[in-house]
Design a protein around this motif. Structure first.
Motif, PDB file in Angstrom:
ATOM      1  N   SER A   1       0.659  -1.208  -0.042  1.00  0.00           N
ATOM      2  CA  SER A   1       0.030   0.275   0.110  1.00  0.00           C
ATOM      3  C   SER A   1       1.258   1.446   0.188  1.00  0.00           C
ATOM      4  O   SER A   1       0.300   1.884  -0.713  1.00  0.00           O
ATOM      5  N   PHE A   2       2.092   1.100   0.943  1.00  0.00           N
ATOM      6  CA  PHE A   2       3.359   2.136   0.367  1.00  0.00           C
ATOM      7  C   PHE A   2       3.035   2.376  -0.518  1.00  0.00           C
ATOM      8  O   PHE A   2       3.202   3.716  -0.969  1.00  0.00           O
ATOM      9  N   LEU A   3       3.391   1.536  -1.602  1.00  0.00           N
ATOM     10  CA  LEU A   3       4.453   1.959  -2.972  1.00  0.00           C
ATOM     11  C   LEU A   3       3.136   2.486  -3.836  1.00  0.00           C
ATOM     12  O   LEU A   3       3.225   3.632  -4.818  1.00  0.00           O
ATOM     13  N   GLY A   4       1.738   1.915  -3.823  1.00  0.00           N
ATOM     14  CA  GLY A   4       0.995   2.153  -4.865  1.00  0.00           C
ATOM     15  C   GLY A   4       0.393   3.929  -3.962  1.00  0.00           C
ATOM     16  O   GLY A   4       0.045   5.257  -5.202  1.00  0.00           O
TER      17      GLY A   4
ATOM     18  N   MET B   1       2.025  -3.478 -15.933  1.00  0.00           N
ATOM     19  CA  MET B   1       1.522  -3.681 -14.534  1.00  0.00           C
ATOM     20  C   MET B   1       1.568  -5.686 -15.211  1.00  0.00           C
ATOM     21  O   MET B   1       0.290  -5.628 -16.149  1.00  0.00           O
ATOM     22  N   GLY B   2       1.779  -6.551 -13.997  1.00  0.00           N
ATOM     23  CA  GLY B   2       1.424  -7.678 -13.714  1.00  0.00           C
ATOM     24  C   GLY B   2       0.349  -7.906 -13.698  1.00  0.00           C
ATOM     25  O   GLY B   2      -0.325  -7.094 -13.109  1.00  0.00           O
ATOM     26  N   PRO B   3      -0.432  -9.048 -13.581  1.00  0.00           N
ATOM     27  CA  PRO B   3      -1.557  -9.477 -13.011  1.00  0.00           C
ATOM     28  C   PRO B   3      -1.712  -9.612 -11.124  1.00  0.00           C
ATOM     29  O   PRO B   3      -2.519  -8.727 -10.414  1.00  0.00           O
ATOM     30  N   ALA B   4      -0.542  -9.587 -10.943  1.00  0.00           N
ATOM     31  CA  ALA B   4      -0.363  -9.606  -9.368  1.00  0.00           C
ATOM     32  C   ALA B   4      -0.941  -8.600  -9.092  1.00  0.00           C
ATOM     33  O   ALA B   4      -1.136  -8.450  -7.940  1.00  0.00           O
ATOM     34  N   VAL B   5       0.267  -7.662  -9.817  1.00  0.00           N
ATOM     35  CA  VAL B   5       0.707  -6.114  -9.137  1.00  0.00           C
ATOM     36  C   VAL B   5      -1.139  -5.078  -9.094  1.00  0.00           C
ATOM     37  O   VAL B   5      -1.474  -4.536  -8.148  1.00  0.00           O
ATOM     38  N   ALA B   6      -1.358  -5.701 -10.296  1.00  0.00           N
ATOM     39  CA  ALA B   6      -2.695  -5.024 -10.227  1.00  0.00           C
ATOM     40  C   ALA B   6      -3.919  -6.085  -9.894  1.00  0.00           C
ATOM     41  O   ALA B   6      -5.114  -4.944  -8.678  1.00  0.00           O
ATOM     42  N   ILE B   7      -4.104  -7.417  -9.060  1.00  0.00           N
ATOM     43  CA  ILE B   7      -5.045  -7.267  -8.255  1.00  0.00           C
ATOM     44  C   ILE B   7      -4.101  -7.023  -6.989  1.00  0.00           C
ATOM     45  O   ILE B   7      -5.955  -6.380  -5.750  1.00  0.00           O
ATOM     46  N   THR B   8      -3.626  -6.952  -6.563  1.00  0.00           N
ATOM     47  CA  THR B   8      -2.980  -6.041  -5.651  1.00  0.00           C
ATOM     48  C   THR B   8      -3.693  -4.923  -4.676  1.00  0.00           C
ATOM     49  O   THR B   8      -3.983  -4.638  -4.257  1.00  0.00           O
ATOM     50  N   LEU B   9      -3.052  -3.889  -6.163  1.00  0.00           N
ATOM     51  CA  LEU B   9      -3.716  -2.181  -6.096  1.00  0.00           C
ATOM     52  C   LEU B   9      -5.018  -2.306  -5.661  1.00  0.00           C
ATOM     53  O   LEU B   9      -5.643  -1.681  -5.163  1.00  0.00           O
ATOM     54  N   VAL B  10      -5.942  -3.444  -6.483  1.00  0.00           N
ATOM     55  CA  VAL B  10      -7.240  -3.712  -6.702  1.00  0.00           C
ATOM     56  C   VAL B  10      -7.646  -3.602  -4.925  1.00  0.00           C
ATOM     57  O   VAL B  10      -8.922  -3.426  -3.869  1.00  0.00           O
ATOM     58  N   GLU B  11      -6.984  -5.092  -4.260  1.00  0.00           N
ATOM     59  CA  GLU B  11      -7.365  -5.645  -3.426  1.00  0.00           C
ATOM     60  C   GLU B  11      -7.199  -4.252  -1.668  1.00  0.00           C
ATOM     61  O   GLU B  11      -7.730  -4.021  -1.058  1.00  0.00           O
ATOM     62  N   PHE B  12      -6.102  -2.969  -2.395  1.00  0.00           N
ATOM     63  CA  PHE B  12      -5.886  -2.692  -1.197  1.00  0.00           C
ATOM     64  C   PHE B  12      -7.130  -1.251  -1.171  1.00  0.00           C
ATOM     65  O   PHE B  12      -6.727  -0.344  -0.749  1.00  0.00           O
ATOM     66  N   GLY B  13      -7.333  -1.216  -2.610  1.00  0.00           N
ATOM     67  CA  GLY B  13      -8.244   0.029  -2.639  1.00  0.00           C
ATOM     68  C   GLY B  13      -8.145   1.342  -3.585  1.00  0.00           C
ATOM     69  O   GLY B  13      -8.838   2.396  -3.287  1.00  0.00           O
ATOM     70  N   LEU B  14      -6.391   0.941  -4.259  1.00  0.00           N
ATOM     71  CA  LEU B  14      -5.658   1.714  -4.533  1.00  0.00           C
ATOM     72  C   LEU B  14      -6.452   2.063  -6.248  1.00  0.00           C
ATOM     73  O   LEU B  14      -6.604   1.599  -6.773  1.00  0.00           O
ATOM     74  N   THR B  15      -6.587   3.680  -6.058  1.00  0.00           N
ATOM     75  CA  THR B  15      -7.495   3.437  -7.753  1.00  0.00           C
ATOM     76  C   THR B  15      -6.706   4.788  -8.690  1.00  0.00           C
ATOM     77  O   THR B  15      -6.996   4.484  -9.279  1.00  0.00           O
ATOM     78  N   LEU B  16      -5.285   5.261  -7.789  1.00  0.00           N
ATOM     79  CA  LEU B  16      -4.719   5.308  -8.842  1.00  0.00           C
ATOM     80  C   LEU B  16      -4.982   6.841  -9.813  1.00  0.00           C
ATOM     81  O   LEU B  16      -5.188   7.382 -10.547  1.00  0.00           O
ATOM     82  N   PRO B  17      -6.036   7.855  -8.994  1.00  0.00           N
ATOM     83  CA  PRO B  17      -6.290   8.684  -9.608  1.00  0.00           C
ATOM     84  C   PRO B  17      -5.310   9.762 -10.640  1.00  0.00           C
ATOM     85  O   PRO B  17      -4.430   9.846  -9.920  1.00  0.00           O
ATOM     86  N   GLY B  18      -5.855  10.252 -12.239  1.00  0.00           N
ATOM     87  CA  GLY B  18      -5.000  10.955 -11.818  1.00  0.00           C
ATOM     88  C   GLY B  18      -3.773   9.890 -13.085  1.00  0.00           C
ATOM     89  O   GLY B  18      -2.763  10.482 -13.507  1.00  0.00           O
ATOM     90  N   VAL B  19      -3.725   8.789 -12.468  1.00  0.00           N
ATOM     91  CA  VAL B  19      -2.581   7.951 -13.348  1.00  0.00           C
ATOM     92  C   VAL B  19      -2.717   7.063 -14.811  1.00  0.00           C
ATOM     93  O   VAL B  19      -3.764   6.759 -14.597  1.00  0.00           O
ATOM     94  N   LEU B  20      -2.511   7.086 -15.736  1.00  0.00           N
ATOM     95  CA  LEU B  20      -3.209   6.361 -16.701  1.00  0.00           C
ATOM     96  C   LEU B  20      -2.664   5.820 -16.627  1.00  0.00           C
ATOM     97  O   LEU B  20      -0.769   5.012 -16.088  1.00  0.00           O
TER      98      LEU B  20
END
Length: 139
Positions: free
Chosen positions: A67-70, A92-111
């Motif tokens: 979550s910190f890196l996100g 981004m690989g599948p594991a990274v994408a899944i982890t970001l979603v699980e943490f609830g990180l939406t990364l606003p403004g990031v394409l």
């Protein structure tokens, strides 16, 4: 292209390459919190000094994120946006994408893009769209 600029005072420095008006950062392996914070500061300073209009963060070499890196990636995007630039996260690989979603990180403004080549294309298209008449008749 300018030579990579390592982060000051860090043996595990993350190089930041300037390619035209875009900064390219390629993350490899595990990124420690202090290094991630230093990277965040370095990119903000580089965008301000160089008037870079884009930052591409390639995470193809990262197996997992926390979550910190996100949060650091989201803050890099926010700083870049405030300095009139865009941020693209690519590789981004599948594991990274899944982890970001699980943490609830939406990364606003990031394409997002599948790879570095597509990230640069996305920034180019975004720049053309921002110029009045820039997209008309351009290939």
């Amino acid at each position: 292209m300018t030579a990579p600029t390592p982060l000051a005072g860090s043996p595990a420095a993350v190089p930041v390459l300037a390619l035209g008006d875009t900064l390219l950062v390629s993350l490899q392996g595990e990124l420690h919190d202090r290094t991630a914070e230093q990277l965040q500061q370095d990119i903000a300073h580089r965008v301000a000094r160089s008037a870079a209009t884009g930052v591409v963060i390639d995470v193809s070499g990262v197996d997992a994120v926390d979550s910190f890196l996100g949060r650091v990636i989201a803050e890099i995007a926010a700083h870049t946006r405030l300095l009139a630039g865009r941020t693209v996260l690519c590789g981004m690989g599948p594991a990274v994408a899944i982890t970001l979603v699980e943490f609830g990180l939406t990364l606003p403004g990031v394409l997002t893009a599948l790879d570095v080549e597509r990230a640069f294309e996305l920034l180019r298209q975004d720049a053309l769209a921002a110029v009045p008449g820039g997209g008309a008749g351009c290939t």
